[in-house]
Design a protein around this motif. Structure first.
Motif, PDB file in Angstrom:
ATOM      1  N   LEU A 138      -0.569   6.247  -6.621  1.00 15.49           N
ATOM      2  CA  LEU A 138       0.789   6.650  -6.985  1.00 15.49           C
ATOM      3  C   LEU A 138       1.037   6.462  -8.479  1.00 15.49           C
ATOM      4  O   LEU A 138       1.606   7.338  -9.150  1.00 15.49           O
ATOM      5  CB  LEU A 138       1.800   5.837  -6.170  1.00 15.49           C
ATOM      6  N   LEU A 139       0.581   5.331  -9.007  1.00  8.95           N
ATOM      7  CA  LEU A 139       0.774   5.068 -10.436  1.00  8.95           C
ATOM      8  C   LEU A 139      -0.084   5.992 -11.297  1.00  8.95           C
ATOM      9  O   LEU A 139       0.354   6.444 -12.356  1.00  8.95           O
ATOM     10  CB  LEU A 139       0.447   3.603 -10.742  1.00  8.95           C
ATOM     11  N   VAL A 140      -1.312   6.265 -10.848  1.00 12.98           N
ATOM     12  CA  VAL A 140      -2.173   7.188 -11.595  1.00 12.98           C
ATOM     13  C   VAL A 140      -1.570   8.585 -11.607  1.00 12.98           C
ATOM     14  O   VAL A 140      -1.573   9.276 -12.629  1.00 12.98           O
ATOM     15  CB  VAL A 140      -3.594   7.207 -10.991  1.00 12.98           C
ATOM     16  N   TYR A 141      -1.040   8.988 -10.449  1.00  9.76           N
ATOM     17  CA  TYR A 141      -0.393  10.311 -10.365  1.00  9.76           C
ATOM     18  C   TYR A 141       0.789  10.390 -11.333  1.00  9.76           C
ATOM     19  O   TYR A 141       0.937  11.376 -12.068  1.00  9.76           O
ATOM     20  CB  TYR A 141       0.076  10.541  -8.926  1.00  9.76           C
ATOM     21  N   THR A 142       1.584   9.321 -11.352  1.00 12.27           N
ATOM     22  CA  THR A 142       2.738   9.287 -12.264  1.00 12.27           C
ATOM     23  C   THR A 142       2.284   9.249 -13.719  1.00 12.27           C
ATOM     24  O   THR A 142       2.846   9.950 -14.582  1.00 12.27           O
ATOM     25  CB  THR A 142       3.618   8.056 -11.967  1.00 12.27           C
ATOM     26  N   ILE A 164      -6.738  -4.787   4.336  1.00 13.02           N
ATOM     27  CA  ILE A 164      -5.301  -4.465   4.228  1.00 13.02           C
ATOM     28  C   ILE A 164      -4.897  -4.287   2.770  1.00 13.02           C
ATOM     29  O   ILE A 164      -4.253  -3.297   2.395  1.00 13.02           O
ATOM     30  CB  ILE A 164      -4.459  -5.563   4.893  1.00 13.02           C
ATOM     31  N   ASN A 165      -5.286  -5.234   1.939  1.00 14.38           N
ATOM     32  CA  ASN A 165      -4.898  -5.179   0.523  1.00 14.38           C
ATOM     33  C   ASN A 165      -5.615  -4.071  -0.223  1.00 14.38           C
ATOM     34  O   ASN A 165      -5.052  -3.497  -1.163  1.00 14.38           O
ATOM     35  CB  ASN A 165      -5.187  -6.522  -0.150  1.00 14.38           C
ATOM     36  N   PHE A 166      -6.835  -3.755   0.194  1.00 15.32           N
ATOM     37  CA  PHE A 166      -7.571  -2.683  -0.472  1.00 15.32           C
ATOM     38  C   PHE A 166      -6.839  -1.357  -0.325  1.00 15.32           C
ATOM     39  O   PHE A 166      -6.614  -0.637  -1.303  1.00 15.32           O
ATOM     40  CB  PHE A 166      -8.981  -2.583   0.092  1.00 15.32           C
ATOM     41  N   PHE A 167      -6.443  -1.035   0.917  1.00 10.90           N
ATOM     42  CA  PHE A 167      -5.774   0.239   1.153  1.00 10.90           C
ATOM     43  C   PHE A 167      -4.354   0.250   0.568  1.00 10.90           C
ATOM     44  O   PHE A 167      -3.896   1.269   0.035  1.00 10.90           O
ATOM     45  CB  PHE A 167      -5.740   0.556   2.640  1.00 10.90           C
ATOM     46  N   ALA A 168      -3.668  -0.880   0.657  1.00 16.18           N
ATOM     47  CA  ALA A 168      -2.317  -0.945   0.089  1.00 16.18           C
ATOM     48  C   ALA A 168      -2.364  -0.811  -1.431  1.00 16.18           C
ATOM     49  O   ALA A 168      -1.564  -0.082  -2.036  1.00 16.18           O
ATOM     50  CB  ALA A 168      -1.648  -2.258   0.486  1.00 16.18           C
ATOM     51  N   LEU A 169      -3.310  -1.517  -2.059  1.00 17.18           N
ATOM     52  CA  LEU A 169      -3.448  -1.431  -3.515  1.00 17.18           C
ATOM     53  C   LEU A 169      -3.925  -0.057  -3.942  1.00 17.18           C
ATOM     54  O   LEU A 169      -3.507   0.462  -4.978  1.00 17.18           O
ATOM     55  CB  LEU A 169      -4.406  -2.512  -4.011  1.00 17.18           C
ATOM     56  N   LEU A 170      -4.802   0.547  -3.143  1.00 17.22           N
ATOM     57  CA  LEU A 170      -5.292   1.893  -3.462  1.00 17.22           C
ATOM     58  C   LEU A 170      -4.148   2.900  -3.447  1.00 17.22           C
ATOM     59  O   LEU A 170      -4.051   3.760  -4.337  1.00 17.22           O
ATOM     60  CB  LEU A 170      -6.373   2.296  -2.462  1.00 17.22           C
ATOM     61  N   CYS A 171      -3.271   2.792  -2.442  1.00 18.60           N
ATOM     62  CA  CYS A 171      -2.108   3.696  -2.381  1.00 18.60           C
ATOM     63  C   CYS A 171      -1.206   3.507  -3.598  1.00 18.60           C
ATOM     64  O   CYS A 171      -0.745   4.485  -4.199  1.00 18.60           O
ATOM     65  CB  CYS A 171      -1.324   3.441  -1.108  1.00 18.60           C
ATOM     66  N   MET A 172      -0.962   2.246  -3.977  1.00 21.95           N
ATOM     67  CA  MET A 172      -0.126   1.987  -5.148  1.00 21.95           C
ATOM     68  C   MET A 172      -0.796   2.488  -6.417  1.00 21.95           C
ATOM     69  O   MET A 172      -0.148   3.079  -7.293  1.00 21.95           O
ATOM     70  CB  MET A 172       0.157   0.493  -5.258  1.00 21.95           C
ATOM     71  N   LEU A 173      -2.111   2.286  -6.515  1.00 19.84           N
ATOM     72  CA  LEU A 173      -2.837   2.739  -7.695  1.00 19.84           C
ATOM     73  C   LEU A 173      -2.814   4.255  -7.814  1.00 19.84           C
ATOM     74  O   LEU A 173      -2.606   4.803  -8.902  1.00 19.84           O
ATOM     75  CB  LEU A 173      -4.283   2.239  -7.636  1.00 19.84           C
ATOM     76  N   LYS A 193      -1.201  -2.515 -14.554  1.00 16.60           N
ATOM     77  CA  LYS A 193       0.180  -2.352 -14.104  1.00 16.60           C
ATOM     78  C   LYS A 193       0.267  -2.443 -12.586  1.00 16.60           C
ATOM     79  O   LYS A 193       1.164  -3.082 -12.040  1.00 16.60           O
ATOM     80  CB  LYS A 193       0.732  -0.994 -14.571  1.00 16.60           C
ATOM     81  N   ALA A 194      -0.696  -1.801 -11.910  1.00 16.21           N
ATOM     82  CA  ALA A 194      -0.701  -1.830 -10.447  1.00 16.21           C
ATOM     83  C   ALA A 194      -0.907  -3.245  -9.934  1.00 16.21           C
ATOM     84  O   ALA A 194      -0.260  -3.678  -8.975  1.00 16.21           O
ATOM     85  CB  ALA A 194      -1.789  -0.902  -9.917  1.00 16.21           C
ATOM     86  N   LEU A 195      -1.816  -3.984 -10.566  1.00 17.45           N
ATOM     87  CA  LEU A 195      -2.064  -5.363 -10.158  1.00 17.45           C
ATOM     88  C   LEU A 195      -0.828  -6.234 -10.352  1.00 17.45           C
ATOM     89  O   LEU A 195      -0.498  -7.067  -9.501  1.00 17.45           O
ATOM     90  CB  LEU A 195      -3.242  -5.945 -10.943  1.00 17.45           C
ATOM     91  N   PHE A 196      -0.136  -6.039 -11.461  1.00 18.40           N
ATOM     92  CA  PHE A 196       1.061  -6.843 -11.730  1.00 18.40           C
ATOM     93  C   PHE A 196       2.146  -6.574 -10.684  1.00 18.40           C
ATOM     94  O   PHE A 196       2.776  -7.514 -10.176  1.00 18.40           O
ATOM     95  CB  PHE A 196       1.588  -6.527 -13.132  1.00 18.40           C
ATOM     96  N   ILE A 197       2.362  -5.311 -10.362  1.00 17.04           N
ATOM     97  CA  ILE A 197       3.375  -4.962  -9.365  1.00 17.04           C
ATOM     98  C   ILE A 197       2.977  -5.479  -7.984  1.00 17.04           C
ATOM     99  O   ILE A 197       3.821  -5.876  -7.182  1.00 17.04           O
ATOM    100  CB  ILE A 197       3.587  -3.433  -9.338  1.00 17.04           C
ATOM    101  N   TYR A 198       1.646  -5.523  -7.748  1.00 17.26           N
ATOM    102  CA  TYR A 198       1.166  -5.886  -6.422  1.00 17.26           C
ATOM    103  C   TYR A 198       1.066  -7.403  -6.208  1.00 17.26           C
ATOM    104  O   TYR A 198       0.812  -7.851  -5.077  1.00 17.26           O
ATOM    105  CB  TYR A 198      -0.206  -5.242  -6.192  1.00 17.26           C
ATOM    106  N   LEU A 199       1.248  -8.193  -7.226  1.00 15.98           N
ATOM    107  CA  LEU A 199       1.123  -9.654  -7.126  1.00 15.98           C
ATOM    108  C   LEU A 199       1.903 -10.247  -5.945  1.00 15.98           C
ATOM    109  O   LEU A 199       1.317 -10.942  -5.101  1.00 15.98           O
ATOM    110  CB  LEU A 199       1.565 -10.310  -8.437  1.00 15.98           C
ATOM    111  N   PRO A 200       3.226 -10.038  -5.849  1.00 17.66           N
ATOM    112  CA  PRO A 200       3.975 -10.652  -4.735  1.00 17.66           C
ATOM    113  C   PRO A 200       3.577 -10.096  -3.371  1.00 17.66           C
ATOM    114  O   PRO A 200       3.674 -10.803  -2.371  1.00 17.66           O
ATOM    115  CB  PRO A 200       5.434 -10.318  -5.070  1.00 17.66           C
ATOM    116  N   VAL A 201       3.124  -8.839  -3.319  1.00 19.31           N
ATOM    117  CA  VAL A 201       2.692  -8.259  -2.048  1.00 19.31           C
ATOM    118  C   VAL A 201       1.425  -8.955  -1.555  1.00 19.31           C
ATOM    119  O   VAL A 201       1.297  -9.304  -0.367  1.00 19.31           O
ATOM    120  CB  VAL A 201       2.448  -6.744  -2.201  1.00 19.31           C
ATOM    121  N   PHE A 202       0.491  -9.171  -2.457  1.00 18.84           N
ATOM    122  CA  PHE A 202      -0.754  -9.863  -2.118  1.00 18.84           C
ATOM    123  C   PHE A 202      -0.466 -11.280  -1.639  1.00 18.84           C
ATOM    124  O   PHE A 202      -1.029 -11.734  -0.628  1.00 18.84           O
ATOM    125  CB  PHE A 202      -1.672  -9.890  -3.342  1.00 18.84           C
ATOM    126  N   ALA A 203       0.421 -11.986  -2.340  1.00 20.12           N
ATOM    127  CA  ALA A 203       0.792 -13.347  -1.937  1.00 20.12           C
ATOM    128  C   ALA A 203       1.476 -13.349  -0.572  1.00 20.12           C
ATOM    129  O   ALA A 203       1.284 -14.277   0.226  1.00 20.12           O
ATOM    130  CB  ALA A 203       1.703 -13.970  -2.993  1.00 20.12           C
TER     131      ALA A 203
END
Length: 366
Positions: free
Chosen positions: A356-360, A345-354, A240-250
């Motif tokens: 957040l999603l894990v917490y939720t 950059i993407n590692f830390f951004a994805l880690l924060c999103m992950l 789920k995190a990867l899917f949400i992060y797709l446009p951010v990575f691009a």
């Protein structure tokens, strides 16, 4: 190709254009009879599967072992022999979502439930025996004292809550139960919250975790079983995190490269292929982990499992740099600098999103 009988009528049933041969030149539909023999269902299925099978396995081979190859081929216009990037990502993501649930059989779930029930019954029986011994001891010393039923119930609750265990600062008691900030249940947690006026923010943050952990322990789950549930939540959350992060990575890729040469679309294709590889790598690690878990619990097999996982994770790390260098065709030094910057950059951004999603997800876990 299909061997269905061709219609004598040369008018396409789909678009109405004239069909000179087998396929309509306007829409591509095959001009076969609408009613076919029953065996046609099976032959048509086999033909479609083998056609897709060849396309799919060639795509998977390039995706796994030729970093950047699929992206270069697609951007060069060679698209017919490979699975489309969006279709590939959706397929791999779908399998990654549902593989863990497919691997866990109903027998294992029943076995786990039996263990939970057994543990709960054993604790209840032990508590009853303790209460009985206490009452017998009191009765022998004070034969004329009658103990009300409410007092007996209070004693049972006291034994269940205390259970003669010591609270450790590291978050675990001697009997293997988890503690959150020194508390063994929500009543203690709330009591510590009131006393800790200077550090209530950490209590507010940990409250959802405390509720879940204490809830699971009341149901009879031990530390390992709670961690297993948490690990399963992380595995289900990552796609789920990867899917949400797709446009951010691009978007980050677009910022770091020549915008006239590399459009956002091009960076999106690279992102889809790379994320498909990541999901496929996760899928393979899950499958190997489940496969190795079936082997005897010997040191050699444990070492083998750790070694395979380490190699897979390392390959997933260097894959990005190889693919990035091949697709964007920068010099090796420039490619390493850009690749490292993008990775950090993407590692830390994805880690924060992950996180957040894990917490939720943990809050909603049941």
């Amino acid at each position: 190709m299909s061997h269905g009988k061709i219609r004598e009528d040369k008018t396409c049933l789909n678009c109405g254009h004239t069909v000179e041969e087998r396929f309509c030149p306007h829409c591509g539909q095959e001009n076969t009879e609408t009613k076919q023999p029953f065996h046609y269902l099976f032959t048509h299925f086999i033909e479609d599967f083998t056609h897709y099978d060849g396309q799919f396995w060639k795509t998977i081979k390039y995706l796994l072992f030729r970093p950047g190859k699929l992206t270069k081929e697609y951007l060069a216009g060679k698209r017919q022999t490979y699975v489309a990037p969006v279709k590939l990502y959706i397929f791999v993501s779908f399998i990654t979502f549902f593989l863990p649930s497919l691997l866990s059989s109903s027998e294992e779930e029943q076995k786990t439930n039996d263990v939970y029930t057994l543990n709960t019954k054993e604790r209840e029986q032990a508590n009853k025996e303790r209460v009985a011994k206490m009452l017998d001891s009191i009765g022998r010393e004070n034969k004329n004292i009658k103990i009300p039923k409410e007092t007996i119930n209070d004693l049972k609750v006291s034994v269940v809550n205390n259970n003669d265990s010591r609270t450790d600062a590291v978050g675990e008691t001697e009997d293997g139960k988890l503690t959150i900030l020194g508390a063994k249940n929500m009543k203690q947690f709330d009591s510590l919250y009131i006393k800790s006026s200077d550090s209530r923010s950490i209590f507010d943050f940990m409250r959802p975790f405390a509720k879940k952990v204490f809830h699971f322990q009341e149901q009879g789950l031990n530390k390992e079983q709670i961690f297993d549930k948490f690990s399963e939540t992380v595995v289900h959350t990552l796609p789920k995190a990867l899917f949400i992060y797709l446009p951010v990575f691009a978007f980050f890729l677009w910022l770091f490269h020549n915008k006239k040469k590399w459009w956002f679309f091009d960076n999106g294709i690279f992102t889809l292929h790379y994320f498909s590889f990541l999901l496929l790598g996760i899928l393979i690690i899950i499958f190997l982990s489940e496969l190795l878990s079936l082997l005897p619990d010997y040191s050699i097999f444990n070492i083998l499992s750790i070694l395979i996982s380490t190699i897979a994770i390392f390959y997933m790390f260097i894959y990005f740099f190889i693919a990035h260098h091949r697709v964007y065709e920068n010099s090796r030094s420039i490619s390493i600098i850009k690749g490292m910057s993008l990775f950090i950059i993407n590692f830390f951004a994805l880690l924060c999103m992950l996180l957040l999603l894990v917490y939720t997800s943990f809050r909603m876990m049941h």
